[in-house]
Design a protein around this motif. Structure first.
Motif, short mmCIF file in Angstrom:
data_model
loop_
_atom_site.label_atom_id
_atom_site.label_comp_id
_atom_site.label_asym_id
_atom_site.label_seq_id
_atom_site.Cartn_x
_atom_site.Cartn_y
_atom_site.Cartn_z
N SER A 20 -10.64 -59.65 23.23
CA SER A 20 -10.89 -60.25 24.53
C SER A 20 -12.35 -60.67 24.66
CB SER A 20 -10.52 -59.27 25.64
OG SER A 20 -10.98 -59.73 26.90
N LEU A 21 -12.57 -61.88 25.15
CA LEU A 21 -13.94 -62.35 25.31
C LEU A 21 -14.70 -61.53 26.35
CD1 LEU A 21 -13.62 -66.24 25.13
CD2 LEU A 21 -14.01 -64.59 23.30
N ASP A 22 -13.98 -60.84 27.22
CA ASP A 22 -14.63 -59.99 28.22
C ASP A 22 -15.29 -58.77 27.59
OD1 ASP A 22 -13.83 -61.66 30.28
OD2 ASP A 22 -11.97 -60.56 30.65
N SER A 23 -14.90 -58.43 26.35
CA SER A 23 -15.42 -57.22 25.71
C SER A 23 -16.58 -57.50 24.77
CB SER A 23 -14.30 -56.52 24.94
OG SER A 23 -13.88 -57.32 23.83
N VAL A 24 -16.98 -58.77 24.63
CA VAL A 24 -18.03 -59.13 23.69
C VAL A 24 -19.07 -60.04 24.33
CG1 VAL A 24 -16.55 -58.91 21.66
CG2 VAL A 24 -16.71 -61.12 22.83
N ILE A 25 -20.23 -60.07 23.71
CA ILE A 25 -21.27 -61.05 24.03
C ILE A 25 -21.24 -62.11 22.94
CG2 ILE A 25 -23.76 -61.44 24.15
CD1 ILE A 25 -24.01 -58.73 25.48
N ILE A 26 -21.15 -63.36 23.35
CA ILE A 26 -21.00 -64.46 22.39
C ILE A 26 -22.23 -65.34 22.41
CG2 ILE A 26 -19.75 -66.62 21.97
CD1 ILE A 26 -17.21 -65.20 22.61
N ASP A 27 -22.64 -65.77 21.25
CA ASP A 27 -23.69 -66.79 21.12
C ASP A 27 -23.33 -67.68 19.95
OD1 ASP A 27 -25.91 -68.21 21.79
OD2 ASP A 27 -27.35 -66.64 21.33
N TRP A 28 -23.95 -68.84 19.89
CA TRP A 28 -23.63 -69.77 18.82
C TRP A 28 -24.86 -70.59 18.47
CZ3 TRP A 28 -24.25 -74.97 20.06
CH2 TRP A 28 -24.30 -75.28 21.43
N SER A 29 -24.80 -71.18 17.27
CA SER A 29 -25.90 -72.00 16.80
C SER A 29 -25.35 -73.19 16.02
CB SER A 29 -26.83 -71.17 15.90
OG SER A 29 -27.88 -71.95 15.37
N LEU A 30 -25.95 -74.34 16.23
CA LEU A 30 -25.59 -75.54 15.47
C LEU A 30 -26.23 -75.43 14.09
CD1 LEU A 30 -24.36 -78.42 15.41
CD2 LEU A 30 -26.55 -79.25 16.27
N ILE A 31 -25.41 -75.50 13.01
CA ILE A 31 -25.96 -75.29 11.67
C ILE A 31 -25.81 -76.52 10.77
CG2 ILE A 31 -25.62 -72.80 11.76
CD1 ILE A 31 -23.11 -73.14 10.05
N GLY A 32 -25.34 -77.65 11.31
CA GLY A 32 -25.26 -78.85 10.49
C GLY A 32 -23.93 -79.56 10.66
N THR A 33 -23.62 -80.41 9.68
CA THR A 33 -22.37 -81.15 9.69
C THR A 33 -21.66 -80.98 8.36
OG1 THR A 33 -23.49 -83.16 8.98
CG2 THR A 33 -23.18 -82.86 11.36
N SER A 34 -20.36 -81.07 8.39
CA SER A 34 -19.56 -80.94 7.16
C SER A 34 -19.55 -82.26 6.40
CB SER A 34 -18.13 -80.53 7.51
OG SER A 34 -17.47 -81.60 8.19
N ALA A 35 -18.98 -82.25 5.20
CA ALA A 35 -18.88 -83.47 4.40
C ALA A 35 -18.04 -84.51 5.10
CB ALA A 35 -18.28 -83.13 3.03
N GLU A 36 -17.15 -84.04 5.98
CA GLU A 36 -16.29 -84.97 6.72
C GLU A 36 -16.93 -85.44 8.03
OE1 GLU A 36 -15.29 -81.90 5.76
OE2 GLU A 36 -14.32 -82.56 3.91
N GLY A 37 -18.17 -85.00 8.29
CA GLY A 37 -18.88 -85.45 9.48
C GLY A 37 -18.62 -84.60 10.71
N LYS A 38 -17.95 -83.46 10.57
CA LYS A 38 -17.70 -82.60 11.73
C LYS A 38 -18.91 -81.71 12.01
CE LYS A 38 -12.67 -82.40 11.43
NZ LYS A 38 -11.47 -81.53 11.38
N ILE A 39 -19.08 -81.35 13.27
CA ILE A 39 -20.17 -80.48 13.69
C ILE A 39 -19.83 -79.04 13.30
CG2 ILE A 39 -21.47 -79.59 15.66
CD1 ILE A 39 -20.85 -82.22 17.11
N LEU A 40 -20.78 -78.37 12.66
CA LEU A 40 -20.58 -76.98 12.24
C LEU A 40 -21.32 -76.05 13.20
CD1 LEU A 40 -21.05 -77.31 8.37
CD2 LEU A 40 -18.91 -77.28 9.67
N ILE A 41 -20.59 -75.09 13.75
CA ILE A 41 -21.13 -74.14 14.71
C ILE A 41 -20.96 -72.73 14.17
CG2 ILE A 41 -20.93 -73.19 17.05
CD1 ILE A 41 -21.86 -76.04 17.12
N LEU A 42 -22.05 -71.97 14.09
CA LEU A 42 -21.96 -70.56 13.72
C LEU A 42 -21.75 -69.77 15.00
CD1 LEU A 42 -22.18 -68.42 11.48
CD2 LEU A 42 -24.61 -68.25 12.03
N LEU A 43 -20.61 -69.11 15.09
CA LEU A 43 -20.22 -68.37 16.29
C LEU A 43 -20.31 -66.87 16.00
CD1 LEU A 43 -18.88 -68.61 19.19
CD2 LEU A 43 -16.70 -68.23 18.00
#
Length: 358
Positions: A130-153
């Motif tokens: 459950s997201l209520d039980s955790v603290i979440i953060d994320w960081s943009l780490i680049g793009t994939s070979a297919e051009g998608k945005i990569l997010i480290l969660l």
């Protein structure tokens, strides 16, 4: 969804920069100052609780205690800060990967504001609790070979964050930021090096294997096989005490297997688990990115065990180096013998102190 500890953000500017690594059996502290833009070592301290290790051995699942430092962290930390005459009071701390959750999300190209909304919406698909039980953060780490945005969660249990907050408060310290141990290690050992590498920490409780690419953590996985398992296997095989086996491991390491089939037979299965897990991580990353990883950096207490780096090199067929976390740190020349001997054990603490200098 918001993190009060700014997991991926920069630390607050201050006069002293303090990193504290609370492990299963030991606490390490480093204190830096800023000398013309370069971190300078002002102080360091380490405390190892071997009595705790012996208590863990008497329990089922030895070494797998659910409390940080078996609930003794705040009193031990307070003693260590006082004995080491640590001046700084605002600190950065880290949590182990096995107690948290990490994944890389892929999103289609979109604006920054859309990314924020998308991460909040998609997180519940990736985090297994459950997201209520955790603290979440994320960081943009680049793009994939297919051009998608990569997010480290990253998701850290709120109970664990509260525990670390209480440890700091009871030790008369103020916790500014909290992050994953592997992120701290990558900052200390790799920095902005763009070449992909594997990081390995064979700790007392578990072994963590990670891939860092272009300075960002991409994959991280923990297995229960640990340095303490190696010590326990030696103790049982040779019918000696845990403490004597620990000393033997540090003094002779894997060279003790030479011409000793009995020891080889008990250590090899444990080492094979670590080797197989490492190769699996490498294969997974190659299958996703087509990038070949050719360097393995080992750090932590077991990294300088005699014969360990050579064993990994022979089995994995890749360059294996012992991490040097003090390589970018200024320190008095008279400390060089000490740094050479135990500096590798301060990897995570150094990474945390460097965070504040960003």
């Amino acid at each position: 969804m918001d993190s009060p500890f700014n997991i991926f953000g920069v630390g607050f500017k201050q006069k002293g920069y303090l990193g504290i690594d609370i492990g299963t059996l030991s606490i390490k502290i480093v204190e830096f100052s800023n000398e013309n833009g370069r971190p300078k070592l002002e102080n360091y301290a380490i405390l190892t609780n071997y009595g705790l290790a012996l208590r863990n051995l008497a329990q089922d699942g030895a070494g797998k205690t659910p409390k940080v430092f078996d609930g003794e962290a705040s009193s031990m930390l307070r003693r260590l800060v006082k004995a080491g005459e640590i001046k700084a009071r605002e600190i950065n701390m880290s949590v182990p990967i096995f107690s948290s959750f990490l994944t890389v999300m892929e999103l289609p190209q979109m604006s920054e504001s859309e990314v924020i909304s998308a991460v909040q919406f998609e997180a519940k698909k990736y985090v297994p609790v459950s997201l209520d039980s955790v603290i979440i953060d994320w960081s943009l780490i680049g793009t994939s070979a297919e051009g998608k945005i990569l997010i480290l969660l990253v998701a850290i249990p709120k109970d664990l964050v509260n525990e670390y907050t209480n440890i700091a408060r009871e030790a008369d310290l103020k916790l500014l930021t909290i992050e994953l141990e592997t992120v701290s290690a990558a900052r200390a050992l790799i920095g902005n090096d763009p070449v992909p590498a594997v990081l390995m920490d064979v700790g007392s409780r578990d072994t963590t294997i990670s891939v860092v690419d272009n300075g960002f953590l991409r994959i991280s996985h923990s297995i229960e096989t640990s340095g303490e398992d190696l010590t326990r296997a030696l103790a049982n095989s040779l019918n000696i005490s845990w403490r004597r086996a620990e000393d033997l491991k540090k003094e002779n390491g894997l060279k003790i297997m030479d011409n000793n089939s009995q020891i080889t037979s008990v250590l090899t299965p444990l080492l094979n688990i670590i080797i197989d897990a490492t190769q699996n991580i490498i294969d997974i990353y190659f299958s996703k990115t087509k990038k070949k990883i050719e360097k393995l950096i080992i750090y932590g207490g077991v990294s300088k065990m005699p014969g360990f780096a050579e064993y990994l090199n022979s089995r994995l067929k890749m360059d294996v180096v012992i991490g040097a976390p003090f390589s970018r740190i200024a320190y008095p020349e008279k400390l060089k013998p000490v740094i050479d001997e135990i500096g590798h054990e301060f990897t995570i603490a150094i990474g945390l102190a460097l965070k504040a200098l960003q």
